[in-house]
Design a protein around this motif. Structure first.
Motif, PDB file in Angstrom:
ATOM      1  N   LEU A 102       0.837  -1.215   0.011  1.00  0.00           N
ATOM      2  CA  LEU A 102       0.115  -0.025   0.015  1.00  0.00           C
ATOM      3  C   LEU A 102       1.112   1.319  -0.069  1.00  0.00           C
ATOM      4  CD1 LEU A 102      -2.916   0.644   2.126  1.00  0.00           C
ATOM      5  CD2 LEU A 102      -1.348   2.133   2.254  1.00  0.00           C
ATOM      6  N   ILE A 103       0.530   2.342  -1.071  1.00  0.00           N
ATOM      7  CA  ILE A 103       1.384   3.353  -1.046  1.00  0.00           C
ATOM      8  C   ILE A 103       0.601   4.608  -0.594  1.00  0.00           C
ATOM      9  CG2 ILE A 103       2.758   5.002  -2.574  1.00  0.00           C
ATOM     10  CD1 ILE A 103       3.670   2.855  -4.152  1.00  0.00           C
ATOM     11  N   THR A 104       0.851   5.348   0.509  1.00  0.00           N
ATOM     12  CA  THR A 104       0.148   6.740   0.584  1.00  0.00           C
ATOM     13  C   THR A 104       0.558   7.935   0.244  1.00  0.00           C
ATOM     14  OG1 THR A 104       1.475   7.409   2.607  1.00  0.00           O
ATOM     15  CG2 THR A 104      -0.493   5.658   3.249  1.00  0.00           C
ATOM     16  N   GLY A 105       0.023   8.697  -0.144  1.00  0.00           N
ATOM     17  CA  GLY A 105       0.243   9.897  -0.990  1.00  0.00           C
ATOM     18  C   GLY A 105       1.116   9.453  -2.026  1.00  0.00           C
ATOM     19  N   ALA A 106       0.374   8.680  -2.893  1.00  0.00           N
ATOM     20  CA  ALA A 106       0.839   8.062  -4.143  1.00  0.00           C
ATOM     21  C   ALA A 106       0.501   9.156  -5.301  1.00  0.00           C
ATOM     22  CB  ALA A 106       0.015   6.875  -4.500  1.00  0.00           C
ATOM     23  N   ILE A 134       1.297  -6.134   9.898  1.00  0.00           N
ATOM     24  CA  ILE A 134       2.357  -5.682   8.929  1.00  0.00           C
ATOM     25  C   ILE A 134       3.541  -5.298   9.558  1.00  0.00           C
ATOM     26  CG2 ILE A 134       2.681  -3.824   7.159  1.00  0.00           C
ATOM     27  CD1 ILE A 134      -0.385  -3.853   6.703  1.00  0.00           C
ATOM     28  N   LYS A 135       4.583  -6.000   8.890  1.00  0.00           N
ATOM     29  CA  LYS A 135       5.909  -5.696   9.725  1.00  0.00           C
ATOM     30  C   LYS A 135       6.905  -4.930   9.207  1.00  0.00           C
ATOM     31  CE  LYS A 135       5.809  -9.512  12.770  1.00  0.00           C
ATOM     32  NZ  LYS A 135       4.605  -8.954  13.382  1.00  0.00           N
ATOM     33  N   LYS A 136       6.712  -4.424   7.797  1.00  0.00           N
ATOM     34  CA  LYS A 136       7.578  -3.529   7.139  1.00  0.00           C
ATOM     35  C   LYS A 136       7.004  -2.362   6.475  1.00  0.00           C
ATOM     36  CE  LYS A 136      11.890  -5.312   5.201  1.00  0.00           C
ATOM     37  NZ  LYS A 136      12.217  -6.450   4.255  1.00  0.00           N
ATOM     38  N   ILE A 137       7.670  -1.341   6.901  1.00  0.00           N
ATOM     39  CA  ILE A 137       7.346   0.012   6.265  1.00  0.00           C
ATOM     40  C   ILE A 137       8.560   0.706   5.653  1.00  0.00           C
ATOM     41  CG2 ILE A 137       6.386   2.200   6.892  1.00  0.00           C
ATOM     42  CD1 ILE A 137       4.954   1.384   9.078  1.00  0.00           C
ATOM     43  N   PHE A 138       8.264   1.203   4.646  1.00  0.00           N
ATOM     44  CA  PHE A 138       9.173   2.290   4.064  1.00  0.00           C
ATOM     45  C   PHE A 138       8.816   3.826   4.227  1.00  0.00           C
ATOM     46  CE2 PHE A 138      11.119   5.289   0.946  1.00  0.00           C
ATOM     47  CZ  PHE A 138      12.250   4.942   1.295  1.00  0.00           C
ATOM     48  N   TRP A 139       9.526   4.602   4.931  1.00  0.00           N
ATOM     49  CA  TRP A 139       9.151   5.912   4.954  1.00  0.00           C
ATOM     50  C   TRP A 139      10.323   6.694   4.885  1.00  0.00           C
ATOM     51  CZ3 TRP A 139      11.371   8.763   9.103  1.00  0.00           C
ATOM     52  CH2 TRP A 139      10.900  10.006   9.466  1.00  0.00           C
ATOM     53  N   ASP A 150       9.377  -3.093  11.515  1.00  0.00           N
ATOM     54  CA  ASP A 150      10.799  -3.039  10.846  1.00  0.00           C
ATOM     55  C   ASP A 150      10.344  -1.913   9.865  1.00  0.00           C
ATOM     56  OD1 ASP A 150      12.946  -3.379   9.599  1.00  0.00           O
ATOM     57  OD2 ASP A 150      12.682  -5.260   8.925  1.00  0.00           O
ATOM     58  N   ILE A 151      11.117  -0.584  10.364  1.00  0.00           N
ATOM     59  CA  ILE A 151      10.698   0.448   9.418  1.00  0.00           C
ATOM     60  C   ILE A 151      11.878   1.057   8.769  1.00  0.00           C
ATOM     61  CG2 ILE A 151      10.059   2.888   9.281  1.00  0.00           C
ATOM     62  CD1 ILE A 151       8.510   2.513  11.855  1.00  0.00           C
ATOM     63  N   ARG A 152      12.009   1.182   7.694  1.00  0.00           N
ATOM     64  CA  ARG A 152      13.370   1.554   6.883  1.00  0.00           C
ATOM     65  C   ARG A 152      13.155   2.970   6.230  1.00  0.00           C
ATOM     66  NH1 ARG A 152      15.621  -4.472   5.203  1.00  0.00           N
ATOM     67  NH2 ARG A 152      14.876  -5.359   7.267  1.00  0.00           N
ATOM     68  N   SER A 153      14.273   3.617   6.385  1.00  0.00           N
ATOM     69  CA  SER A 153      14.267   4.791   5.736  1.00  0.00           C
ATOM     70  C   SER A 153      15.683   5.537   5.355  1.00  0.00           C
ATOM     71  CB  SER A 153      13.625   5.826   6.958  1.00  0.00           C
ATOM     72  OG  SER A 153      13.632   7.070   6.664  1.00  0.00           O
ATOM     73  N   ALA A 208      17.599   2.397  -4.416  1.00  0.00           N
ATOM     74  CA  ALA A 208      18.500   2.488  -3.226  1.00  0.00           C
ATOM     75  C   ALA A 208      17.068   2.025  -2.048  1.00  0.00           C
ATOM     76  CB  ALA A 208      18.914   3.774  -2.861  1.00  0.00           C
ATOM     77  N   SER A 209      15.799   2.759  -2.160  1.00  0.00           N
ATOM     78  CA  SER A 209      14.846   2.231  -1.261  1.00  0.00           C
ATOM     79  C   SER A 209      14.507   0.756  -1.551  1.00  0.00           C
ATOM     80  CB  SER A 209      13.576   3.296  -1.660  1.00  0.00           C
ATOM     81  OG  SER A 209      14.084   4.677  -1.713  1.00  0.00           O
ATOM     82  N   ILE A 210      14.163   0.448  -2.672  1.00  0.00           N
ATOM     83  CA  ILE A 210      13.963  -1.086  -2.987  1.00  0.00           C
ATOM     84  C   ILE A 210      15.018  -1.929  -2.395  1.00  0.00           C
ATOM     85  CG2 ILE A 210      13.014  -2.767  -4.675  1.00  0.00           C
ATOM     86  CD1 ILE A 210      11.687  -0.574  -5.943  1.00  0.00           C
TER      87      ILE A 210
END
Ligand code: SER
Length: 307
Positions: free
Chosen positions: A6-10, A105-110, A159-162, A216-218
């Motif tokens: 799910l992408i917010t602010g898409a 949900i275990k993983k977020i990219f922010w 697990d938030i990655r940023s 890099a994000s992926i």
């Protein structure tokens, strides 16, 4: 495994590019925003990140197992309404975290930002874990979320990655950032219109091509946790530029852009941001380096702009 993302602010500055790349990477993508974006080539739902109930329903309906949380107000726009910026950037972040906790949900990219730094951060070359006293509400809100992220990661809750994004160069219309001049100059060059720049000619800031930021994000999202030396965001950058250097570059690829300067409040924001960042930790941990330098970025993006 194919993720259901799910992408917010898409519909914002980064969304559509991430949507494309994540689909190409064989994921299912649900794009959400409060504004529609017709160019998004995936399922779309109107979703306000404050609407917890709806978020909960969407996550269940689409069987989401990862979130890319892009809903935010950027730096320059944020100074027009600091309290709303705090609300959207922080309450939004917390709401998404709460939704993820509820739905396992275990993983977020922010994305965080170079805006977390301030005059006390050795701005000529900013290390990853530098002192930070941000001077915009955008920076304050990002830094507050960085601390919450560190807390969640340390407690193994999510697990938030940023990554702290610098100015991102793409062909999406500028959206209220201090680094937006770099995109606007390309648009004006292509339209053969004069450009009035709101930053000083020698205001250097770190920048990068959108494809490098996504790559890099992926990579960061995919890598095993044991390879990561940080539980908080990583610096990233590809090149540094200023309005006059970018102008020379645009001219060197055959566009006769005429530019003048009318410096405004955004210069003060730029003055409080890094001129260059040290991103060795990220490069080492995820084995990444940028593909585009400044010249390649300008050439590539200007060709993508459709008038
Ligand atoms: N590009 C952003 C801005 O200028 C920085 O993260 O607000």
């Amino acid at each position: 495994m194919k993720n259901r993302i799910l992408i917010t602010g898409a519909s914002g500055q980064l969304g559509e590019f991430f949507v494309k790349s994540l689909i190409q990477d064989n994921n299912y993508v649900l794009a959400t925003d409060i504004r529609e974006n017709k160019s998004l080539d995936c399922d779309f739902e109107f979703f306000d990140i404050f609407n917890f109930e709806m978020g909960d329903q969407l996550i269940k309906k689409y069987k989401i197992n990862q979130v890319y949380n892009f809903a935010a107000i950027l730096s320059a726009k944020g100074e027009k309404d600091p309290l709303l910026t705090w609300e959207i950037n922080n309450a939004g972040f917390i709401n998404i975290a709460r939704l993820c906790l509820k739905n396992d949900i275990k993983k977020i990219f922010w994305p965080s930002s170079i805006a977390v730094f301030g005059h006390n951060s050795n701005l000529d070359f900013v290390k990853n874990d530098e002192a930070m006293l941000p001077e915009t509400m955008y920076g304050v809100s990002k830094l507050a979320c960085e601390k919450v992220m560190f807390y969640f990661n340390s407690k193994n809750l999510i697990d938030i990655r940023s990554i702290r994004f610098p100015g991102i160069v793409s062909n999406s219309e500028p959206g209220g950032g201090t680094t937006d001049y770099i995109i606007d100059m390309l648009y004006h060059a292509k339209k053969e219109k004069n450009y009035t720049c709101f930053l000083k000619e020698n205001a250097f800031l770190p920048m990068m091509h959108i494809d490098d930021a996504i790559d890099a994000s992926i990579k960061l999202m995919k890598i095993d946790k044991s390879s990561l030396s940080k539980r908080s965001p990583y610096n990233i950058s590809s090149f540094e530029t200023s309005p006059s250097r970018w102008l020379d570059l645009i001219k060197s690829i055959g566009y006769d852009l005429k530019m003048n300067y009318k410096v405004d409040y955004r210069q003060k924001i730029a003055d409080s941001w890094p001129k260059k960042v040290d991103d060795t930790a990220l490069r080492k941990d995820i084995k990444w380096s940028p593909k585009y330098n400044d010249l390649e970025t300008a050439k590539h993006i200007i060709n993508l702009i459709q008038l």
